[in-house]
Design a protein around this motif. Structure first.
Motif, PDB file in Angstrom:
ATOM      1  N   GLN A 123       0.826  -1.220   0.000  1.00 13.06           N
ATOM      2  CA  GLN A 123       0.000   0.000   0.000  1.00 13.06           C
ATOM      3  C   GLN A 123       0.858   1.267   0.000  1.00 13.06           C
ATOM      4  N   LEU A 124       1.874   1.267  -0.855  1.00 10.51           N
ATOM      5  CA  LEU A 124       2.797   2.404  -0.904  1.00 10.51           C
ATOM      6  C   LEU A 124       2.165   3.521  -1.723  1.00 10.51           C
ATOM      7  N   PHE A 125       1.291   4.253  -1.095  1.00 16.85           N
ATOM      8  CA  PHE A 125       0.445   5.191  -1.840  1.00 16.85           C
ATOM      9  C   PHE A 125       1.124   6.523  -2.140  1.00 16.85           C
ATOM     10  N   ALA A 126       2.189   6.835  -1.445  1.00 19.33           N
ATOM     11  CA  ALA A 126       2.842   8.143  -1.659  1.00 19.33           C
ATOM     12  C   ALA A 126       4.263   7.966  -2.157  1.00 19.33           C
ATOM     13  N   ASN A 127       4.505   8.394  -3.361  1.00 15.31           N
ATOM     14  CA  ASN A 127       5.831   8.264  -3.967  1.00 15.31           C
ATOM     15  C   ASN A 127       6.485   9.649  -3.986  1.00 15.31           C
ATOM     16  N   LEU A 128       7.570   9.785  -3.261  1.00 15.78           N
ATOM     17  CA  LEU A 128       8.258  11.075  -3.162  1.00 15.78           C
ATOM     18  C   LEU A 128       9.424  11.097  -4.129  1.00 15.78           C
ATOM     19  N   GLU A 163       0.833   9.989  -6.373  1.00 15.48           N
ATOM     20  CA  GLU A 163      -0.030   8.918  -5.867  1.00 15.48           C
ATOM     21  C   GLU A 163       0.421   7.633  -6.563  1.00 15.48           C
ATOM     22  N   LEU A 164       0.534   6.515  -5.822  1.00 19.96           N
ATOM     23  CA  LEU A 164       1.205   5.362  -6.423  1.00 19.96           C
ATOM     24  C   LEU A 164       0.396   4.064  -6.448  1.00 19.96           C
ATOM     25  N   THR A 165      -0.746   4.032  -5.808  1.00 17.23           N
ATOM     26  CA  THR A 165      -1.464   2.747  -5.771  1.00 17.23           C
ATOM     27  C   THR A 165      -2.872   2.838  -6.353  1.00 17.23           C
ATOM     28  N   GLY A 166      -3.168   3.931  -7.033  1.00 18.33           N
ATOM     29  CA  GLY A 166      -4.509   4.075  -7.586  1.00 18.33           C
ATOM     30  C   GLY A 166      -4.470   4.580  -9.015  1.00 18.33           C
ATOM     31  N   GLY A 167      -5.577   5.200  -9.401  1.00 17.03           N
ATOM     32  CA  GLY A 167      -5.661   5.794 -10.728  1.00 17.03           C
ATOM     33  C   GLY A 167      -5.680   4.766 -11.836  1.00 17.03           C
ATOM     34  N   VAL A 168      -5.262   5.186 -13.001  1.00 13.53           N
ATOM     35  CA  VAL A 168      -5.379   4.368 -14.204  1.00 13.53           C
ATOM     36  C   VAL A 168      -4.459   3.138 -14.162  1.00 13.53           C
ATOM     37  N   SER A 188      20.578  14.602 -14.867  1.00 13.30           N
ATOM     38  CA  SER A 188      20.846  13.176 -14.891  1.00 13.30           C
ATOM     39  C   SER A 188      19.846  12.369 -14.105  1.00 13.30           C
ATOM     40  N   LEU A 189      19.229  11.461 -14.808  1.00 16.22           N
ATOM     41  CA  LEU A 189      18.329  10.501 -14.195  1.00 16.22           C
ATOM     42  C   LEU A 189      19.099   9.646 -13.180  1.00 16.22           C
ATOM     43  N   GLY A 190      20.381   9.490 -13.422  1.00 13.25           N
ATOM     44  CA  GLY A 190      21.205   8.619 -12.584  1.00 13.25           C
ATOM     45  C   GLY A 190      21.456   9.162 -11.197  1.00 13.25           C
ATOM     46  N   MET A 191      20.954  10.364 -10.937  1.00 17.76           N
ATOM     47  CA  MET A 191      21.226  11.017  -9.659  1.00 17.76           C
ATOM     48  C   MET A 191      20.051  10.967  -8.704  1.00 17.76           C
ATOM     49  N   LEU A 192      18.854  10.633  -9.215  1.00 16.09           N
ATOM     50  CA  LEU A 192      17.672  10.916  -8.406  1.00 16.09           C
ATOM     51  C   LEU A 192      17.086   9.714  -7.670  1.00 16.09           C
ATOM     52  N   PRO A 193      16.895   9.888  -6.371  1.00 20.07           N
ATOM     53  CA  PRO A 193      16.333   8.832  -5.538  1.00 20.07           C
ATOM     54  C   PRO A 193      14.818   8.963  -5.447  1.00 20.07           C
ATOM     55  N   SER A 194      14.183   7.986  -4.849  1.00 20.65           N
ATOM     56  CA  SER A 194      12.767   8.149  -4.521  1.00 20.65           C
ATOM     57  C   SER A 194      12.422   7.314  -3.300  1.00 20.65           C
ATOM     58  N   ALA A 195      11.351   7.719  -2.660  1.00 20.14           N
ATOM     59  CA  ALA A 195      10.825   6.977  -1.519  1.00 20.14           C
ATOM     60  C   ALA A 195       9.362   6.709  -1.783  1.00 20.14           C
ATOM     61  N   SER A 196       8.899   5.514  -1.435  1.00 20.75           N
ATOM     62  CA  SER A 196       7.474   5.208  -1.542  1.00 20.75           C
ATOM     63  C   SER A 196       6.991   4.800  -0.167  1.00 20.75           C
ATOM     64  N   LEU A 197       6.022   5.563   0.343  1.00 17.80           N
ATOM     65  CA  LEU A 197       5.578   5.360   1.714  1.00 17.80           C
ATOM     66  C   LEU A 197       4.150   4.854   1.754  1.00 17.80           C
ATOM     67  N   GLY A 198       3.886   3.990   2.728  1.00 21.41           N
ATOM     68  CA  GLY A 198       2.553   3.427   2.912  1.00 21.41           C
ATOM     69  C   GLY A 198       1.983   3.836   4.252  1.00 21.41           C
ATOM     70  N   PRO A 199       0.967   3.108   4.693  1.00 18.63           N
ATOM     71  CA  PRO A 199       0.355   3.432   5.983  1.00 18.63           C
ATOM     72  C   PRO A 199       1.296   3.111   7.142  1.00 18.63           C
ATOM     73  N   GLU A 200       1.000   3.699   8.288  1.00 16.60           N
ATOM     74  CA  GLU A 200       1.805   3.397   9.474  1.00 16.60           C
ATOM     75  C   GLU A 200       1.570   1.959   9.898  1.00 16.60           C
ATOM     76  N   LYS A 201       2.684   1.296  10.272  1.00 14.81           N
ATOM     77  CA  LYS A 201       2.590  -0.071  10.778  1.00 14.81           C
ATOM     78  C   LYS A 201       2.464  -0.012  12.304  1.00 14.81           C
TER      79      LYS A 201
END
Ligand code: IPM
Ligand code: MG
Length: 363
Positions: free
Chosen positions: A100-105, A135-140, A261-274
């Motif tokens: 449920q990683l709904f938020a992609n930073l 938003e990472l777990t919904g939409g199209v 550079s695409l090679g430089m960029l990180p990302s985080a995907s966060l879900g609900p609190e456990k």
């Protein structure tokens, strides 16, 4: 007990860059007393080859149990003929959905040393610091109905559905507002409310949440096409952008290129609190598996390393260690050390492991 990290190197350049990240994590253990329990498993094509599926239930269970997942990249021409819903990318979509990683930073930052790598004029991008919250777990990506149907007259019909609920919209908007508060305090919400009902709902629900809980944050709205244009015209007008899954996919690729550079960029995907109070979390570089350069030892491991810095910040409450890693990378770039993708005149080109060496030396 040390926190657990599930490593999923995946395909293409994934294993090469993740090997360099491993060295950085080992350094933290040896020199900063910060140890992690690291487990490695398969995803994407690598998993198809062994298990016949792009992610196995066993791997998903490990991902659920881990404090954070560190992912490399998935996909490659080798699996082009695999059935559509079993392709390497499906493994990535499945782990996003299951956790449920709904938020992609997706941050897009321009470091001074790389200001000339951008395709935009230096004055437009110097100091750029945008955070796209996708938003990472919904939409199209997940909406039903979907599929390709045979119309029987030699014609076929392809269908995907863009669908969002208030809860889905507001939980991701909440993350965007929270991040804005510790950054520039501005959120730009992006949709196509002029042509899509789901976009109209998106705008109304973000506006309502803002009024009740986040009135202290400056909120603006923009149509996605205009946002794409504004990102090229004057990217520094943005602080946090919040948008849906598909627009976020596209706009984050565009924003990444502003940085050179695409090679430089990180990302985080966060879900609900456990139950631990931590959010489910997966960290990955935003670049893909780059099959064209895989196995040649020239890929840039910086995005993978910066993804781990995000993990230190958002999952492990170690902002100082995150900053230490980010400073080391800046120092390396300031010394003119470059992988091929960010190579510039007068700089010294190094391999993937050479970049790992340089970051370790700077640490
Ligand atoms: C991304 C990628 C993925 C996506 C693909 C590989 C499924 O482009 O993470 O942005 O479309 O979400
Ligand atoms: Mg993408």
């Amino acid at each position: 007990m040390p926190p657990t990290l599930l490593f999923l190197p995946g395909d293409g350049i994934g294993p090469e860059i993740m090997a360099q990240l491993r060295r950085i994590i080992e350094w933290l253990g040896q020199h900063r007393g910060l140890t992690f329990d690291m487990v490695e498993d398969l995803i994407g094509g690598a998993s198809i080859d062994v298990h016949g599926v792009p992610i196995s239930d066993g791997t998903l269970a490990k991902a659920q149990a881990a404090d954070a997942v560190m992912l490399g990249a998935v996909g490659g021409p080798k699996w082009d003929k695999v059935a559509y819903d079993n392709r390497p990318e499906a493994g990535l979509l499945k782990i996003r959905k299951e956790l449920q990683l709904f938020a992609n930073l997706r941050p897009a930052m321009v470091l001074d040393a790389l200001v000339d790598a951008s395709s935009l004029k230096p004055e437009l991008v110097r100091g750029l610091d945008i955070m796209i919250v996708r938003e990472l777990t919904g939409g199209v990506y997940f909406g039903e109905p979907r599929g390709i149907e045979d119309l029987g007259n030699g014609q076929r019909r392809g269908v995907n559905t863009q669908v969002y609920t208030t809860a889905e919209i507001q939980r991701v908007a909440r993350i965007a507002f929270e991040f804005a508060r510790v950054r520039g305090n501005r959120v730009c919400s992006v949709e196509k409310a002029n042509v899509m009902e789901s976009g109209k709902l998106w705008r109304e629900d973000v506006t309502a949440l803002h009024a009740v809980e986040y009135a202290d944050v400056a909120l603006s709205h923009m149509y996605a096409d205009n946002c794409a244009m504004q990102l090229c015209r004057n990217p520094k007008q943005f602080d946090v952008i919040v948008t849906d899954n598909l627009f976020g996919d596209i706009l984050s690729d565009e924003a990444s290129m502003l940085t050179g550079s695409l090679g430089m960029l990180p990302s985080a995907s966060l879900g609900p609190e456990k139950p631990t109070g931590k959010r489910a979390a997966l960290y990955e570089p935003i670049h893909g598996s780059a099959p064209d350069i895989a196995g040649r030892g020239i890929a840039n491991p910086i995005a993978a390393i910066l993804s781990f810095a995000m993990a230190l910040r958002y999952t492990f409450d170690q902002p100082d260690e995150a900053a230490r890693i980010e400073r080391a990378i800046e120092a390396v770039l300031n010394q003119g050390i470059r992988t091929a993708d960010i190579m510039a005149e007068g700089c010294r080109q190094v391999s993937t492991s050479g970049m790992g060496d340089a970051v370790l030396a700077a640490l």
